[in-house]
Structure formats: C-alpha cells, structure tokens
Design a protein around this motif. Structure first.
Motif, PDB file in Angstrom:
ATOM      1  N   ILE A 248       6.701  12.728  23.780  1.00 53.51           N
ATOM      2  CA  ILE A 248       6.363  11.306  23.752  1.00 53.51           C
ATOM      3  C   ILE A 248       7.584  10.569  23.217  1.00 53.51           C
ATOM      4  N   VAL A 249       8.074   9.586  23.975  1.00 49.70           N
ATOM      5  CA  VAL A 249       9.242   8.838  23.523  1.00 49.70           C
ATOM      6  C   VAL A 249       8.927   7.342  23.534  1.00 49.70           C
ATOM      7  N   ALA A 250       9.602   6.602  22.675  1.00 51.47           N
ATOM      8  CA  ALA A 250       9.429   5.146  22.655  1.00 51.47           C
ATOM      9  C   ALA A 250      10.758   4.501  22.257  1.00 51.47           C
ATOM     10  N   PRO A 251      11.808   4.702  23.065  1.00 54.48           N
ATOM     11  CA  PRO A 251      13.120   4.156  22.715  1.00 54.48           C
ATOM     12  C   PRO A 251      13.213   2.651  22.967  1.00 54.48           C
ATOM     13  N   ASP A 252      14.329   2.061  22.575  1.00 49.30           N
ATOM     14  CA  ASP A 252      14.560   0.640  22.873  1.00 49.30           C
ATOM     15  C   ASP A 252      14.702   0.443  24.379  1.00 49.30           C
ATOM     16  N   LEU A 253      15.324   1.431  25.031  1.00 52.17           N
ATOM     17  CA  LEU A 253      15.523   1.334  26.481  1.00 52.17           C
ATOM     18  C   LEU A 253      15.191   2.664  27.143  1.00 52.17           C
ATOM     19  N   TYR A 254      14.320   2.636  28.153  1.00 54.80           N
ATOM     20  CA  TYR A 254      13.978   3.832  28.929  1.00 54.80           C
ATOM     21  C   TYR A 254      14.303   3.548  30.389  1.00 54.80           C
ATOM     22  N   VAL A 255      15.128   4.388  30.985  1.00 54.30           N
ATOM     23  CA  VAL A 255      15.505   4.210  32.389  1.00 54.30           C
ATOM     24  C   VAL A 255      14.919   5.364  33.197  1.00 54.30           C
ATOM     25  N   ALA A 256      14.008   5.051  34.123  1.00 55.10           N
ATOM     26  CA  ALA A 256      13.365   6.073  34.958  1.00 55.10           C
ATOM     27  C   ALA A 256      14.027   6.070  36.331  1.00 55.10           C
ATOM     28  N   VAL A 257      14.626   7.183  36.695  1.00 51.34           N
ATOM     29  CA  VAL A 257      15.376   7.270  37.950  1.00 51.34           C
ATOM     30  C   VAL A 257      14.703   8.275  38.887  1.00 51.34           C
ATOM     31  N   GLY A 258      14.245   7.811  40.041  1.00 54.47           N
ATOM     32  CA  GLY A 258      13.615   8.730  41.001  1.00 54.47           C
ATOM     33  C   GLY A 258      12.337   9.341  40.460  1.00 54.47           C
ATOM     34  N   ILE A 259      11.599   8.539  39.680  1.00 51.93           N
ATOM     35  CA  ILE A 259      10.314   8.960  39.095  1.00 51.93           C
ATOM     36  C   ILE A 259       9.238   8.004  39.615  1.00 51.93           C
ATOM     37  N   SER A 260       8.134   8.556  40.136  1.00 51.66           N
ATOM     38  CA  SER A 260       7.131   7.684  40.768  1.00 51.66           C
ATOM     39  C   SER A 260       6.288   6.914  39.755  1.00 51.66           C
ATOM     40  N   ALA A 267       2.211   8.163  30.218  1.00 50.09           N
ATOM     41  CA  ALA A 267       1.654   8.450  28.897  1.00 50.09           C
ATOM     42  C   ALA A 267       2.744   8.794  27.892  1.00 50.09           C
ATOM     43  N   GLY A 268       3.882   9.274  28.376  1.00 48.29           N
ATOM     44  CA  GLY A 268       4.935   9.701  27.465  1.00 48.29           C
ATOM     45  C   GLY A 268       6.012   8.672  27.208  1.00 48.29           C
ATOM     46  N   MET A 269       5.981   7.526  27.943  1.00 43.71           N
ATOM     47  CA  MET A 269       7.091   6.581  27.782  1.00 43.71           C
ATOM     48  C   MET A 269       6.700   5.110  27.832  1.00 43.71           C
ATOM     49  N   LYS A 270       5.402   4.811  28.026  1.00 46.12           N
ATOM     50  CA  LYS A 270       5.091   3.403  28.265  1.00 46.12           C
ATOM     51  C   LYS A 270       5.103   2.525  27.013  1.00 46.12           C
ATOM     52  N   ASP A 271       5.320   3.130  25.852  1.00 45.74           N
ATOM     53  CA  ASP A 271       5.500   2.318  24.653  1.00 45.74           C
ATOM     54  C   ASP A 271       6.968   2.031  24.358  1.00 45.74           C
ATOM     55  N   SER A 272       7.845   2.350  25.308  1.00 50.95           N
ATOM     56  CA  SER A 272       9.265   2.012  25.148  1.00 50.95           C
ATOM     57  C   SER A 272       9.398   0.491  25.141  1.00 50.95           C
ATOM     58  N   LYS A 273      10.437  -0.001  24.420  1.00 50.20           N
ATOM     59  CA  LYS A 273      10.565  -1.456  24.301  1.00 50.20           C
ATOM     60  C   LYS A 273      10.913  -2.087  25.655  1.00 50.20           C
ATOM     61  N   VAL A 274      11.957  -1.570  26.277  1.00 53.01           N
ATOM     62  CA  VAL A 274      12.362  -2.086  27.588  1.00 53.01           C
ATOM     63  C   VAL A 274      12.390  -0.919  28.573  1.00 53.01           C
ATOM     64  N   ILE A 275      11.736  -1.131  29.733  1.00 50.96           N
ATOM     65  CA  ILE A 275      11.689  -0.067  30.741  1.00 50.96           C
ATOM     66  C   ILE A 275      12.405  -0.527  32.014  1.00 50.96           C
ATOM     67  N   VAL A 276      13.284   0.317  32.509  1.00 46.10           N
ATOM     68  CA  VAL A 276      13.979   0.065  33.769  1.00 46.10           C
ATOM     69  C   VAL A 276      13.545   1.157  34.747  1.00 46.10           C
ATOM     70  N   ALA A 277      13.264   0.765  35.987  1.00 51.34           N
ATOM     71  CA  ALA A 277      12.939   1.765  37.012  1.00 51.34           C
ATOM     72  C   ALA A 277      13.878   1.606  38.190  1.00 51.34           C
ATOM     73  N   ILE A 278      14.444   2.730  38.618  1.00 50.91           N
ATOM     74  CA  ILE A 278      15.261   2.735  39.832  1.00 50.91           C
ATOM     75  C   ILE A 278      14.573   3.676  40.806  1.00 50.91           C
ATOM     76  N   ASN A 279      14.109   3.117  41.922  1.00 51.14           N
ATOM     77  CA  ASN A 279      13.326   3.907  42.871  1.00 51.14           C
ATOM     78  C   ASN A 279      13.463   3.263  44.240  1.00 51.14           C
ATOM     79  N   LYS A 280      13.535   4.090  45.283  1.00 45.97           N
ATOM     80  CA  LYS A 280      13.730   3.499  46.611  1.00 45.97           C
ATOM     81  C   LYS A 280      12.428   3.024  47.237  1.00 45.97           C
TER      82      LYS A 280
END
Ligand SMILES: Cc1cc2nc3c(=O)[nH]c(=O)nc-3n(C[C@H](O)[C@H](O)[C@H](O)COP(=O)(O)OP(=O)(O)OC[C@H]3O[C@@H](n4cnc5c(N)ncnc54)[C@H](O)[C@@H]3O)c2cc1C
Ligand SMILES: Nc1ncnc2c1ncn2[C@@H]1O[C@H](COP(=O)(O)O)[C@@H](O)[C@H]1O
Lengths: 309, 249
Positions: A248-260, A267-280
C-alpha cells in the motif's frame, strides 16, 4: 497496561513504518513501550529509544529472533504484551505474519490494518479492497492491532530518551527453521517510503522495458512499483507489487504507466496525493482516479517524460 | 497424506461493492459470489500435491451459509475428495473460524492445512496464522512455492523485501500467495462427478464453537471520493502541470 509497539527492523536499522505506528499509539493514549526482538539488534534499540514519545524500549536479543520466525516472535510478544492495553505492529509482511498468532495465543480478536483511531477501542479500517471503510469497536482487554502506515504520519525519530532494558526471554518453539532468503537490492528509495512512485503494468510488455521507468525514477528520486500482471508475467519481482494484496503506497506523486486500474490495484495507491496515468486506452478505469491523464503510447511518452524532467 | 483446505465464499473479485445508504454494511443483494481467489489457489495446490502422489485425500471445508455449498461443490469439481460445511448465518470473525477449523483438525488429523493468505471481503489475513497458533503448528504464510518431503514442508514466502524460505515439520499450516500456481478451470465431467462426492453438514454446536464476537462494526462508509482530474494533451503539458500546478516535481 500501556501500549506495546513491536519494532520492524532488519537487525541493523529500524524501519520507518514503526514511526507511523508510534503516531497511532499516541492517538490511542498511554505509556508506549517498544519491543525490539532480533539478533545483534542493539543499534535498533538505540534508534527506538530516540523516537519522540516512547517511554521504554525492551530489547530481546537472541538468535531465536534473527529471522523474525512467526512462532518464536508470537510467543515472545504474547508473553510480554499480555497485560498491555494494546499491542501494535505495522501491517508489513512481518507484522501480518506473526500478529494473528499473538491474538490467538491471547484468545482475542485482531483488528487488521487500521487507518484511523477514533478512540482507545474504536478504529477505522478499509474492507473490500478499500471500497468501504468500517468503523469497528473492540471489547477485548488487550487489543491486538496491525497498523497501515499510510494512515498515520511518521512520529519524529529524534527527541526521545527512553531507557533500554535487555529482555532475557527466549522463545525457541522449534516449529520452523530459516532456510534462506533472496532480498531485492536497490539503490532507489523503498516503495512504501518514497515520495514519488512510478509503476508499470502489463503494457510495459517485458522486464527490459522497465529500464525506461528506472531512468525516470532515478531523475526524480522515485521508487518503482508494478501491477500484479507485471509481476505474474515475470517482468519484475514480487516485492514491487502495489495493490490490495501487495504493498500500500500513498506518495505525493504516483505515476501509473500501462496499468488499467483494476479495483485491486487502485486499493494500493488511490490515497496518493497526485495521480498521473499514462495509458493508450482513453477508457481505462485508471483515468477515473487520475488528476492528470495522458492518453498516449507509453513507448513515446515515457522517454519524452525522461527528457523533460 | 491428508490435506484440509478451508475455503470462503466471497463477493466475486470483479464486483465493486457499494455501501448501503444507512451505513450498516455493504450491499450484497444480487451480487455475484465466488470462491475467494486465494482459496482457489489453495485447492489447486492440494490437487497438484495429489497428482504428484504426495497427497492421498483432500477435504474442503467452509464455515458459512447453506449457499456456500456451491463453493464446496466447486472445490470438489477441481479435485477435492469430500467436503464439510459448518453451517451458520452469522458473520463469523477469523478467531472463531480458526477455532472451528481447529475442531475439524482434531477430528480429521490432516498433515497439512492450506488456506488463502487473505479473504478479499474482510481483508483480514488472520485465519491461517490463528489456526496455526491454536493447534500448535508451524506456519508458512504468503507461499509462492511449497515442497513436501520427508515429513517436512519447505515454503518460499513472498515478503516485503523479496522472498524468504522456511522449513516446517508436519503437520503445518500454509497460506497461499498469488504466484503459487494458476488455478485450473473445472471441466464439465468433473462438475458432474462432484455432485456425487460427499458433503457433510455440521453445526457450530457439533464442534463446540460459538461465533459471538468481541468486535462490533459500528458503521460502514464509502471511502473519500477523489475529485475529477483532467486530461493533458502532451507530455510537455503534463510536466508543466506537475511542476507549476501540483508542485510535486
Ligand atoms: C485475489 C486478487 C488479488 C489481486 N491483487 C492485486 C494487487 O495487489 N495489485 C494489482 O495491481 N493487481 C492485483 N490483482 C489483479 C488485478 O485484478 C488486475 O488483473 C491487474 O491489476 C491488471 O494489471 P495491469 O493493469 O498491468 O494489466 P491490464 O489490465 O492488462 O492493463 C494493461 C494496460 O496497459 C495499457 N497499455 C498497453 N499497451 C500500452 C502502451 N503501449 N502504451 C500505453 N498503455 C498501454 C492498456 O490499455 C491497459 O489499460 C489481483 C487480482 C486478484 C483476483
Ligand atoms: N468462513 C470461512 N470458512 C472457511 N475458511 C475460511 C473462512 N474464512 C476464512 N477462511 C480461510 O482463511 C483464509 C484467510 O481469510 P482471512 O483471515 O479472513 O483473510 C481464507 O483464504 C480461507 O482459506
């Protein structure tokens, strides 16, 4: 009476999650004792004694505790903690392994992964992969609790001057023995402690392509994580899995790359402060939780990102 | 060698549950139910040990409502030889479940008990460890590899730092992690055969256990909503926002 906190460590240094547990203990209220069980773990006890707000440190230094075998540690904690009001440990794989055993030895229930303290007997904890938050009240005389570190700030590692007492209690149950370990080595920050995390999923296609993420991570001082699909496919080792059944992580910035963005990953990252998603795929559910979404092919976007930061 | 596999009927992992309007719990009406995924892995591991000739009998067991018979039938279609339902409509907590399982361990004397590492409804991750303590067995939790030989079981465990291997003398408790195996699907002939396999129903009173709990759920609320984000058009715009708007890099 008083609160017993079990220290997480590797025999040489105290792990940061213990500081978050101390904050939970302070919210409950009462004298705080830290138990350090290990082998050659004197430096850990000294670090524990310096934590702000700790009254006493007990140090059980014996070969029986070197590898944190659940049977030995649980027997020790149950004996030392049986008159405590609360026994707390971080919800790491160490804490999750031995603590239910402590609860059963004391014939009390365990409250798993609390994220908030309402009062000395009432706590909040996520259930159903974090899709619901339960408020639970426990009436056992000793409350056995695992603490989710992301729910609490870290207590100050300095400012305390607790006494250290050697504890001559040896519990060698002889039910299990340590055979070996393969620990991941990395110069990057630990996943659960990093202020920036960049994670890759099945879209990364293979382990070599994770190099792209490592390059970005090294420029940002970030840790690298992964989805279950990336771990199952063998791209990266299991200790990188973020999610309901991983870290379970909750960083200031979470970048999800190629994750649906499956429920279990969120459940493991949605309490991160800022979330970035890169997905096609612009329909990917990860975009529903992303503050900044970029619809793009990661093989173009990630190298460009590395250049621009 | 005999293996006991405790399984749980839970909400299917694809379902995103909703909290009831009165905050008394989550809405389970008309929701798809299934065997807890970690329990499927436990059944599969037992079946593979049987296929290897290490195990002779697999007993699936669940503590739950009458409806949980469905999951026991599934376990038998996957290869369990027989099963036991401890029937109750109460929402039993891990300690009480571990006590019921202990009673069954005393009756059946299995050499190995394989459980899931976690039930994905309550997310407790307690039952296997508690059962091990109550029965005085050693435990190998979060297993990604299990090897049985010479009266011992070697378990490789997924831990935060990587992998750890421990050896336990039998009887022992093992809990499964995701990488232990990939569960098979039940074939139609095996589903038919499973209908004829024995399924015993016992009551908690038969086992001398009660499901009274010292933990009370006061309320269940939805998690904090995240406010809607934006789509950026380019990597350049993304970096600009992270630097100047979010100020996180
Ligand atoms: C019991 C259980 C426990 C679980 N626990 C966890 C857990 O702890 N953590 C976890 O993460 N999952 C967990 N899962 C798995 C989860 O349900 C999903 O299967 C998993 O998270 C999917 O991983 P993914 O997003 O990487 O893969 P996918 O769902 O396959 O998504 C891949 C994504 O990559 C995108 N993509 C592909 N190529 C490119 C490209 N070139 N450029 C940009 N984007 C691209 C696709 O559009 C897609 O959205 C669990 C499942 C179960 C049943
Ligand atoms: N009601 C139950 N009946 C049988 N087994 C259970 C039950 N609840 C939990 N278990 C077992 O214990 C494991 C861990 O569950 P938990 O401790 O609730 O996270 C599950 O994967 C099952 O193997």
């Amino acid at each position: 009476m008083g609160i017993l906190v079990y220290a997480e460590h590797d025999n040489s240094s105290l792990k940061g999650a213990t500081l978050n547990v101390i904050t939970a203990a302070k919210a409950i209220g009462g004298d705080i004792t830290i138990l350090v069980a290990g082998s050659g773990c004197g430096a850990v006890a000294e670090a524990a004694a310096k934590i702000d707000g700790v009254a006493k440190v007990l140090c059980a230094d014996n070969a029986a505790y070197e590898h944190q075998l659940a049977e030995n540690v649980a027997a020790l904690v149950a004996e030392v903690g049986k008159d405590s009001s609360h026994i707390l440990v971080a919800a790491t794989t160490t804490g999750k392994n031995f603590m239910p055993r402590v609860a059963a030895l004391l014939d009390v229930e365990q409250i798993s992964e609390i994220i908030a303290v309402d009062s000395a007997d009432t706590f909040k904890r996520p259930i159903f992969a974090g899709n619901a938050i339960a408020t639970v009240q426990n009436s056992d005389s000793t409350k056995v609790i695992t603490v989710r570190a992301t729910g609490f700030d870290a207590a100050s590692a300095e400012g305390g001057s607790a006494s250290i007492e050697a504890l001559d209690v040896v519990k060698d149950e002889g039910k299990s023995s340590f055979v070996g370990e393969e620990l991941a080595k990395s110069d990057r920050p630990e996943l659960t402690a990093a202020s920036i995390v960049i994670s890759g999923g099945r879209g990364m296609q293979n382990g070599e392509n994770f190099e792209m993420l490592y390059k970005v991570a090294d420029k940002l001082g970030a840790a690298v994580g992964a989805s279950r699909a990336a771990v199952d496919a063998g791209f990266v080792p299991n200790d990188m899995q973020v999610g309901q059944t991983g870290k379970i992580v909750a960083p200031d910035l979470y970048v999800a790359v190629g994750i649906s963005g499956a429920i279990q990953h969120l459940a493991g990252m949605k309490d991160s402060k800022v979330i970035v998603a890169i997905n096609k795929d612009e329909e990917a559910p990860i975009f529903q939780v992303a503050d900044y979404g970029l619809v793009a092919d990661l093989f173009d976007a990630v190298p460009e990102l590395e250049k621009l930061i | 060698m005999k293996v006991l596999v405790p399984i749980k009927r839970v909400v299917d992992y694809n379902v995103k549950v909703r909290v009831k309007a009165d905050h008394s719990g989550v809405d389970l009406a008309n929701v798809k139910m299934a065997m807890n995924p970690f329990c499927e892995i436990a059944v599969e591991e037992a079946v593979r040990l049987k296929e290897k000739g290490v195990v002779t009998e697999i007993i699936a067991v669940t503590i739950g409502s009458k409806a949980a018979q469905e999951q026991l039938r599934t376990a038998m279609a996957l290869g369990a030889d027989r099963s036991i339902l401890v029937e109750t409509d109460e929402d039993a907590q891990p300690l009480a479940i571990a006590k019921a399982l202990k009673a069954l361990v005393e009756k059946e004397s299995p050499d190995l008990v394989i459980l899931g590492k976690q039930a994905i409804d309550g997310d407790n991750s307690q039952t296997g460890q508690m059962l091990a303590a109550l029965t005085g067995m050693g435990q190998g939790t979060f297993a990604s590899e299990v090897n049985v030989a010479d009266g011992k079981v070697k378990v490789t465990r997924e831990v935060d730092g990587g992998l750890q291997t421990v050896e336990l003398s039998l009887p022992a408790v093992v809990t499964t992690d995701l990488r232990l195996n990939e569960p098979r699907y039940a074939s139609l002939p095996n589903i038919m055969k499973a209908k004829k396999k024995p399924l015993d129903v016992v009551t908690p009173a038969d086992l001398g256990v009660s499901f009274a709990s010292s933990t009370k759920t006061l309320k269940v609320e939805p998690p904090a909503e995240r406010s809607a984000g934006i789509k950026v058009a380019s990597v350049e715009e993304l970096v600009e926002k992270l630097k100047n708007e979010a100020k996180v890099i």
